[in-house]
Design an enzyme around this catalytic site. Structure first.
Site, PDB file in Angstrom:
ATOM      1  N   GLU A 194       2.054   0.904   1.498  1.00 35.62           N
ATOM      2  CA  GLU A 194       0.656   0.474   1.651  1.00 35.62           C
ATOM      3  C   GLU A 194       0.622  -1.028   1.863  1.00 35.62           C
ATOM      4  O   GLU A 194       1.331  -1.763   1.178  1.00 35.62           O
ATOM      5  CB  GLU A 194      -0.188   0.771   0.403  1.00 35.62           C
ATOM      6  CG  GLU A 194      -0.552   2.192   0.132  1.00 35.62           C
ATOM      7  CD  GLU A 194      -1.452   2.316  -1.100  1.00 35.62           C
ATOM      8  OE1 GLU A 194      -2.092   1.304  -1.492  1.00 35.62           O
ATOM      9  OE2 GLU A 194      -1.520   3.411  -1.687  1.00 35.62           O
TER      10      GLU A 194
ATOM     11  N   GLU B 149     -13.593   4.512   2.419  1.00 34.90           N
ATOM     12  CA  GLU B 149     -13.774   5.662   1.533  1.00 34.90           C
ATOM     13  C   GLU B 149     -14.882   5.353   0.519  1.00 34.90           C
ATOM     14  O   GLU B 149     -14.683   4.594  -0.419  1.00 34.90           O
ATOM     15  CB  GLU B 149     -12.464   5.990   0.832  1.00 34.90           C
ATOM     16  CG  GLU B 149     -11.346   6.392   1.787  1.00 34.90           C
ATOM     17  CD  GLU B 149     -10.016   6.556   1.084  1.00 34.90           C
ATOM     18  OE1 GLU B 149      -9.843   7.551   0.352  1.00 34.90           O
ATOM     19  OE2 GLU B 149      -9.148   5.667   1.257  1.00 34.90           O
TER      20      GLU B 149
ATOM     21  N   LYS C 115     -14.507   5.827  -3.591  1.00 27.40           N
ATOM     22  CA  LYS C 115     -13.427   5.238  -4.373  1.00 27.40           C
ATOM     23  C   LYS C 115     -14.006   4.412  -5.516  1.00 27.40           C
ATOM     24  O   LYS C 115     -14.942   3.628  -5.323  1.00 27.40           O
ATOM     25  CB  LYS C 115     -12.531   4.349  -3.504  1.00 27.40           C
ATOM     26  CG  LYS C 115     -11.646   5.125  -2.553  1.00 27.40           C
ATOM     27  CD  LYS C 115     -10.439   4.313  -2.120  1.00 27.40           C
ATOM     28  CE  LYS C 115      -9.435   4.194  -3.246  1.00 27.40           C
ATOM     29  NZ  LYS C 115      -8.173   3.557  -2.804  1.00 27.40           N
TER      30      LYS C 115
ATOM     31  N   GLU D 233     -12.445  -1.779  -2.759  1.00 28.95           N
ATOM     32  CA  GLU D 233     -11.737  -0.502  -2.745  1.00 28.95           C
ATOM     33  C   GLU D 233     -12.343   0.477  -1.746  1.00 28.95           C
ATOM     34  O   GLU D 233     -11.660   1.355  -1.234  1.00 28.95           O
ATOM     35  CB  GLU D 233     -11.731   0.119  -4.142  1.00 28.95           C
ATOM     36  CG  GLU D 233     -10.799  -0.560  -5.121  1.00 28.95           C
ATOM     37  CD  GLU D 233      -9.335  -0.424  -4.706  1.00 28.95           C
ATOM     38  OE1 GLU D 233      -8.922   0.682  -4.328  1.00 28.95           O
ATOM     39  OE2 GLU D 233      -8.612  -1.432  -4.756  1.00 28.95           O
TER      40      GLU D 233
END
Length: 400
Positions: free
Chosen positions: A286, A340, A343, A349
C-alpha cells in the site's frame, strides 16, 4: 463519426467506462471496431501498476463494471482485503492477477488444519482455474493491534495456509505472505540503519525465517504522507511528493535519496538484513495520498495527491529501483481504486481513491489521461455509439 484531420487509424477494443454508460440494453458484447485516434489518445499509463481494491462503501460500482474499467486502464494487478467471490468471478478469464486477503479475524481459525483447508477450498479453489490468484496475504497490519495473541497466531496461520496449499498442489501457483504497517520499523534513518521494533523482533525474525524458506516477498504499507502530516515543518513536501529537491545522502553508504518512499523501502531492506536475510524481496503493498482530510491532516489536498501518484506512476513505468537495490524495480500497489465512504477514522481515510464511485477521476494522476471508452445509448430501433475519452482530466467527445 467525425474526427480531427490529424487523426490516425487504430484497431482498438471498445470499452464501456463505468459511470459514463447509458443504455437500455440488457447486455453489451465487447468487439473490435476500426476507430480513428490521435497517437496520444491511445496512450495508456496503467501497465505495471498494482491497485488496492477496497470495498468499505455503499456506493461502489458492481465488480463486473470495475472489471471493464480496469481493462480500459490497462491495470493488470489487483489486491483485495478478502476473497470476495463476486469480484473473483467478475474477473474470470481476464489477465488481472490477484492478491487475495485472509482477514485478521480468521487467524486463530487458520492455525487449525481442518479450518485452513476449508477456507482454501471454499475461497480459493473454486476460482483459481479461471481467475489468476497468485498470492494470499494472511492478516493485514497485525502488529498495529495491541492483541499479542493475534501476534502469536500470525506465523502459525501463515504456515498452515502454506501447508494446505502444498497438500492441494497449489504452492507453486499461490504464494503466502502478510502485509505490515511501516510502524513495525523502529529506526528508519538513515536507511542503511533501518531496524525493526525491539518488541516485535522475535515475531518478525521467525516470520522472515519462514518467508526465506518459501521464497515469498515481505509486504510493507508505506505512506510518506503520514510522516509529512506529523512534522510538516521539518519534512520537505517536495521530498515526499517526488518533486525536485536536494534530497538526503545516507552517511553510511553515500547513497542519495530524492524521495522518502525509496528511503523507507531501503530501511526495510536494512532491517531484514540485520536479521540475517538478504534473499527476501520487499514489496509495497500500500502507498497513497489522500485528496481530502481533516484540518489537522496537513497536505491532504487533490493537488498533492495528483503529484504523488503521477510522479510515482512515472517511476513505476521507468522500472526504477531504490538506491540500495537499483536493479530491482519497485513493486507497488497503490491505495486505493475508489474513495470509500464507510471507512472509519479521520476524513482522509475516506479519500484515498484515484476514482469516485461513478468512475470519474478524483484528480489527474496520469491514469485518467487518454482513456478510451464507449457511451452506448439506444432508441427503439437503433443503437448509436459515441467515442469518449479523457484528456488530462477534460472530457472530450468525438461526435457521431
Amino acid at each position: 463519426m467525425i474526427f480531427d484531420d490529424s487523426c490516425s487509424c487504430y484497431l482498438i477494443r471498445c470499452f464501456i467506462f463505468p459511470g459514463l454508460v447509458y443504455s437500455t440494453l440488457n447486455s453489451v458484447s465487447y468487439s473490435c471496431f476500426s476507430l480513428c485516434f490521435s497517437d496520444s489518445a491511445v496512450r495508456i499509463l496503467g501497465a505495471g501498476l498494482g491497485i488496492n481494491y477496497g470495498q468499505i462503501a455503499n456506493n461502489l460500482p458492481s465488480p463486473s463494471r470495475v472489471a471493464v474499467m480496469l481493462q480500459s486502464l490497462n491495470v493488470s494487478r489487483l489486491k483485495l482485503y478478502d476473497a470476495d467471490p463476486n469480484v473473483l468471478l467478475a474477473f474470470s478469464n481476464s489477465n488481472v492477477e490477484f492478491i487475495i486477503g485472509l482477514g485478521n479475524e480468521y487467524l486463530q481459525d487458520m492455525t487449525d488444519p481442518i479450518k485452513a483447508q476449508n477456507w482454501v477450498q471454499q475461497h480459493l479453489q473454486p476460482h483459481i482455474a479461471q481467475t489468476k490468484i497468485t498470492c494470499i496475504t494472511v492478516g493485514n497490519e497485525v502488529f498495529m493491534s495491541n492483541d499479542t495473541q493475534l501476534w502469536s497466531n500470525l506465523l502459525p496461520a501463515m504456515k498452515m495456509v502454506y501447508k494446505t496449499l502444498v497438500d492441494l498442489g497449489l504452492d507453486k501457483q499461490v504464494i503466502v505472505t502478510s502485509a505490515h504497517s511501516f510502524n513495525i520499523i523502529g529506526n528508519s534513518y538513515p536507511p542503511s540503519s533501518g531496524t525493526f521494533r525491539q518488541d516485535l523482533a522475535e515475531y518478525i525474525q521467525a516470520i522472515l525465517n519462514f518467508q526465506s524458506q518459501i521464497n515469498s516477498p515481505f509486504l510493507i504499507n508505506a505512506y510518506p504522507f503520514f510522516a509529512y502530516k506529523d512534522d510538516p515543518n521539518q519534512i520537505s513536501l517536495e521530498y515526499v511528493l517526488f518533486q525536485p529537491n536536494p534530497g538526503m545522502t545516507d552517511p553510511n553508504t553515500n547513497l542519495h535519496y530524492d524521495n522518502m518512499l525509496y528511503a523507507q523501502v531501503d530501511a526495510v531492506y536494512s532491517a531484514i538484513k540485520a536479521m540475517g536475510h538478504t534473499d527476501i524481496e520487499v514489496m509495497i503493498s500500500e502507498t497513497g495520498w489522500p485528496s481530502k482530510g481533516d484540518p489537522d491532516e496537513v497536505g491532504s489536498t487533490p493537488e498533492n495527491a495528483a503529484l504523488y501518484h503521477s510522479n510515482l506512476l512515472n517511476r513505476i513505468q521507468a522500472r526504477q529501483g531504490t538506491p540500495a537495490k537499483p536493479s530491482v524495480p519497485i513493486d507497488i500497489y497503490v491505495f486505493a481504486l475508489f474513495n470509500e465512504n464507510l471507512k472509519p477514522g479521520p476524513t482522509s481515510e475516506k479519500n484515498y481513491g484515484l476514482f469516485y464511485p461513478d468512475g470519474t477521476p478524483v484528480y489527474n494522476s496520469g491514469l485518467q489521461g487518454y482513456l478510451p471508452g464507449i457511451v452506448y445509448y439506444s432508441s427503439a430501433s437503433t443503437i448509436n455509439v459515441s467515442m469518449v475519452y479523457l484528456q488530462l482530466g477534460d472530457l472530450r467527445y468525438v461526435r457521431t
